[in-house]
Design a protein around this motif. Structure first.
Motif, PDB file in Angstrom:
ATOM      1  N   GLU A  75       0.836  -1.208   0.000  1.00 20.25           N
ATOM      2  CA  GLU A  75       0.000   0.000   0.000  1.00 20.25           C
ATOM      3  C   GLU A  75       0.875   1.264   0.000  1.00 20.25           C
ATOM      4  O   GLU A  75       0.639   2.209  -0.734  1.00 20.25           O
ATOM      5  CB  GLU A  75      -0.914  -0.013   1.224  1.00 20.25           C
ATOM      6  N   GLU A  76       1.909   1.242   0.837  1.00 10.38           N
ATOM      7  CA  GLU A  76       2.831   2.377   0.933  1.00 10.38           C
ATOM      8  C   GLU A  76       3.609   2.565  -0.376  1.00 10.38           C
ATOM      9  O   GLU A  76       3.801   3.688  -0.835  1.00 10.38           O
ATOM     10  CB  GLU A  76       3.793   2.146   2.100  1.00 10.38           C
ATOM     11  N   LEU A  77       4.048   1.451  -0.964  1.00  7.13           N
ATOM     12  CA  LEU A  77       4.753   1.522  -2.251  1.00  7.13           C
ATOM     13  C   LEU A  77       3.865   2.146  -3.326  1.00  7.13           C
ATOM     14  O   LEU A  77       4.303   2.991  -4.105  1.00  7.13           O
ATOM     15  CB  LEU A  77       5.183   0.122  -2.710  1.00  7.13           C
ATOM     16  N   ASN A  78       2.605   1.707  -3.380  1.00  9.06           N
ATOM     17  CA  ASN A  78       1.662   2.251  -4.357  1.00  9.06           C
ATOM     18  C   ASN A  78       1.456   3.740  -4.142  1.00  9.06           C
ATOM     19  O   ASN A  78       1.440   4.516  -5.095  1.00  9.06           O
ATOM     20  CB  ASN A  78       0.316   1.522  -4.291  1.00  9.06           C
ATOM     21  N   ASP A  79       1.296   4.145  -2.872  1.00  5.96           N
ATOM     22  CA  ASP A  79       1.108   5.565  -2.573  1.00  5.96           C
ATOM     23  C   ASP A  79       2.330   6.384  -2.995  1.00  5.96           C
ATOM     24  O   ASP A  79       2.192   7.472  -3.553  1.00  5.96           O
ATOM     25  CB  ASP A  79       0.821   5.771  -1.078  1.00  5.96           C
ATOM     26  N   TYR A  92      -8.581  -6.133 -18.416  1.00  5.73           N
ATOM     27  CA  TYR A  92      -8.336  -4.707 -18.203  1.00  5.73           C
ATOM     28  C   TYR A  92      -7.271  -4.496 -17.138  1.00  5.73           C
ATOM     29  O   TYR A  92      -7.276  -5.184 -16.115  1.00  5.73           O
ATOM     30  CB  TYR A  92      -9.627  -4.008 -17.767  1.00  5.73           C
ATOM     31  N   LEU A  93      -6.392  -3.542 -17.389  1.00  2.65           N
ATOM     32  CA  LEU A  93      -5.383  -3.164 -16.404  1.00  2.65           C
ATOM     33  C   LEU A  93      -6.085  -2.580 -15.175  1.00  2.65           C
ATOM     34  O   LEU A  93      -5.785  -2.947 -14.047  1.00  2.65           O
ATOM     35  CB  LEU A  93      -4.415  -2.143 -17.006  1.00  2.65           C
ATOM     36  N   LEU A  94      -7.023  -1.665 -15.400  1.00  4.99           N
ATOM     37  CA  LEU A  94      -7.852  -1.114 -14.322  1.00  4.99           C
ATOM     38  C   LEU A  94      -9.309  -1.500 -14.593  1.00  4.99           C
ATOM     39  O   LEU A  94     -10.013  -0.799 -15.314  1.00  4.99           O
ATOM     40  CB  LEU A  94      -7.733   0.416 -14.252  1.00  4.99           C
ATOM     41  N   PRO A  95      -9.758  -2.617 -14.034  1.00  7.80           N
ATOM     42  CA  PRO A  95     -11.120  -3.098 -14.308  1.00  7.80           C
ATOM     43  C   PRO A  95     -12.211  -2.097 -13.923  1.00  7.80           C
ATOM     44  O   PRO A  95     -13.288  -2.104 -14.500  1.00  7.80           O
ATOM     45  CB  PRO A  95     -11.243  -4.374 -13.472  1.00  7.80           C
ATOM     46  N   GLU A  96     -11.916  -1.212 -12.960  1.00  7.31           N
ATOM     47  CA  GLU A  96     -12.928  -0.231 -12.566  1.00  7.31           C
ATOM     48  C   GLU A  96     -13.128   0.860 -13.629  1.00  7.31           C
ATOM     49  O   GLU A  96     -14.061   1.651 -13.550  1.00  7.31           O
ATOM     50  CB  GLU A  96     -12.599   0.399 -11.198  1.00  7.31           C
ATOM     51  N   PHE A  97     -12.240   0.890 -14.627  1.00 10.20           N
ATOM     52  CA  PHE A  97     -12.356   1.849 -15.735  1.00 10.20           C
ATOM     53  C   PHE A  97     -12.369   1.106 -17.073  1.00 10.20           C
ATOM     54  O   PHE A  97     -11.623   1.451 -17.994  1.00 10.20           O
ATOM     55  CB  PHE A  97     -11.207   2.866 -15.699  1.00 10.20           C
ATOM     56  N   VAL A 116     -11.778  12.646 -22.541  1.00 11.34           N
ATOM     57  CA  VAL A 116     -10.557  12.712 -21.730  1.00 11.34           C
ATOM     58  C   VAL A 116     -10.991  13.223 -20.362  1.00 11.34           C
ATOM     59  O   VAL A 116     -11.585  14.295 -20.260  1.00 11.34           O
ATOM     60  CB  VAL A 116      -9.511  13.679 -22.328  1.00 11.34           C
ATOM     61  N   ALA A 117     -10.729  12.441 -19.321  1.00 12.10           N
ATOM     62  CA  ALA A 117     -11.146  12.821 -17.967  1.00 12.10           C
ATOM     63  C   ALA A 117     -10.001  12.595 -16.993  1.00 12.10           C
ATOM     64  O   ALA A 117      -9.279  11.604 -17.096  1.00 12.10           O
ATOM     65  CB  ALA A 117     -12.345  11.985 -17.546  1.00 12.10           C
ATOM     66  N   GLU A 118      -9.841  13.527 -16.065  1.00 13.74           N
ATOM     67  CA  GLU A 118      -8.830  13.317 -15.033  1.00 13.74           C
ATOM     68  C   GLU A 118      -9.382  12.351 -13.991  1.00 13.74           C
ATOM     69  O   GLU A 118     -10.534  12.459 -13.575  1.00 13.74           O
ATOM     70  CB  GLU A 118      -8.419  14.637 -14.374  1.00 13.74           C
ATOM     71  N   LEU A 119      -8.559  11.401 -13.597  1.00 13.12           N
ATOM     72  CA  LEU A 119      -8.932  10.396 -12.599  1.00 13.12           C
ATOM     73  C   LEU A 119      -8.176  10.706 -11.307  1.00 13.12           C
ATOM     74  O   LEU A 119      -6.993  11.042 -11.355  1.00 13.12           O
ATOM     75  CB  LEU A 119      -8.578   8.992 -13.087  1.00 13.12           C
ATOM     76  N   THR A 120      -8.833  10.579 -10.184  1.00 12.60           N
ATOM     77  CA  THR A 120      -8.168  10.832  -8.904  1.00 12.60           C
ATOM     78  C   THR A 120      -7.711   9.513  -8.301  1.00 12.60           C
ATOM     79  O   THR A 120      -8.274   8.453  -8.596  1.00 12.60           O
ATOM     80  CB  THR A 120      -9.120  11.534  -7.914  1.00 12.60           C
ATOM     81  N   ASN A 121      -6.706   9.599  -7.437  1.00  9.72           N
ATOM     82  CA  ASN A 121      -6.186   8.396  -6.777  1.00  9.72           C
ATOM     83  C   ASN A 121      -7.279   7.657  -6.014  1.00  9.72           C
ATOM     84  O   ASN A 121      -7.268   6.435  -5.935  1.00  9.72           O
ATOM     85  CB  ASN A 121      -5.051   8.760  -5.822  1.00  9.72           C
ATOM     86  N   GLU A 122      -8.238   8.408  -5.459  1.00 15.55           N
ATOM     87  CA  GLU A 122      -9.312   7.791  -4.686  1.00 15.55           C
ATOM     88  C   GLU A 122     -10.225   6.938  -5.575  1.00 15.55           C
ATOM     89  O   GLU A 122     -10.838   5.985  -5.102  1.00 15.55           O
ATOM     90  CB  GLU A 122     -10.157   8.859  -3.973  1.00 15.55           C
ATOM     91  N   GLN A 123     -10.327   7.280  -6.850  1.00 15.90           N
ATOM     92  CA  GLN A 123     -11.199   6.538  -7.769  1.00 15.90           C
ATOM     93  C   GLN A 123     -10.591   5.199  -8.190  1.00 15.90           C
ATOM     94  O   GLN A 123     -11.297   4.316  -8.634  1.00 15.90           O
ATOM     95  CB  GLN A 123     -11.451   7.359  -9.039  1.00 15.90           C
ATOM     96  N   ILE A 124      -9.280   5.068  -8.061  1.00 12.38           N
ATOM     97  CA  ILE A 124      -8.585   3.891  -8.573  1.00 12.38           C
ATOM     98  C   ILE A 124      -8.480   2.829  -7.477  1.00 12.38           C
ATOM     99  O   ILE A 124      -7.794   3.020  -6.479  1.00 12.38           O
ATOM    100  CB  ILE A 124      -7.175   4.255  -9.081  1.00 12.38           C
ATOM    101  N   LYS A 125      -9.174   1.708  -7.671  1.00 10.57           N
ATOM    102  CA  LYS A 125      -9.154   0.628  -6.690  1.00 10.57           C
ATOM    103  C   LYS A 125      -7.954  -0.288  -6.877  1.00 10.57           C
ATOM    104  O   LYS A 125      -7.440  -0.852  -5.928  1.00 10.57           O
ATOM    105  CB  LYS A 125     -10.443  -0.192  -6.800  1.00 10.57           C
ATOM    106  N   THR A 126      -7.519  -0.447  -8.135  1.00  7.25           N
ATOM    107  CA  THR A 126      -6.432  -1.404  -8.430  1.00  7.25           C
ATOM    108  C   THR A 126      -5.181  -0.680  -8.929  1.00  7.25           C
ATOM    109  O   THR A 126      -4.543  -1.100  -9.871  1.00  7.25           O
ATOM    110  CB  THR A 126      -6.906  -2.418  -9.500  1.00  7.25           C
ATOM    111  N   LYS A 127      -4.829   0.431  -8.252  1.00  9.74           N
ATOM    112  CA  LYS A 127      -3.696   1.232  -8.721  1.00  9.74           C
ATOM    113  C   LYS A 127      -2.374   0.465  -8.715  1.00  9.74           C
ATOM    114  O   LYS A 127      -1.478   0.776  -9.479  1.00  9.74           O
ATOM    115  CB  LYS A 127      -3.600   2.557  -7.983  1.00  9.74           C
TER     116      LYS A 127
END
Length: 144
Positions: A8-12, A88-93, A128-139
């Motif tokens: 989690e820390e590495l991802n952040d 998908y790399l990011l299934p939530e998107f 084209v939309a900016e995505l926030t870190n909070e929106q990404i579940k599988t970052k």
């Protein structure tokens, strides 16, 4: 004594001071990169060192990453293809075809907005939309 890696820390850390755009553009990787390079002045090239292998359903899927380094800056632009053979790399998107990560130097709102508008001007780009870190579940899937 056991050392435990805090994923989690590495991802952040990886996503600290980054900007991420999601792009809907049903184009081939190389066609999209060619347009970004020729129309907008970027220098996206496939970076095989950063390809992301994801293991799903007894199979490994490979997600390519294109990189463009800004001159006289630490800022790098990374373009991920979000699809690979139905995964998908990011299934939530799932609806996003590409993910554009800006990393290595601060990107202010003006620059980010300029890049968004420039991408929108390319034929075939639908959103084209900016995505926030909070929106990404599988970052963690984007970390190389």
């Amino acid at each position: 004594m056991k050392l435990r890696l805090n994923i989690e820390e590495l991802n952040d850390d990886f996503f600290e001071d980054t900007r991420l755009l999601g792009i809907i553009a049903p184009l081939k990787n190389y066609q999209f990169c060619w347009q970004l390079n020729s129309l907008l002045g970027f220098d996206f090239r496939l970076n095989n060192d950063y390809e992301i292998p994801l293991r799903r359903k007894d199979r490994t899927y490979h997600f390519s990453i294109y990189q463009s380094q800004e001159a006289n800056s630490f800022l790098s632009h990374y373009l991920y293809h979000n699809h690979c053979d139905g995964e998908y790399l990011l299934p939530e998107f799932k609806h996003m075809d590409f993910l554009w990560l800006m990393k290595g130097d601060l990107v202010d709102d003006d620059k980010c907005n300029w890049i968004r508008q420039a991408i929108k001007s390319i034929a075939g780009v639908q959103l084209v939309a900016e995505l926030t870190n909070e929106q990404i579940k599988t970052k963690g899937n984007m970390v190389f």
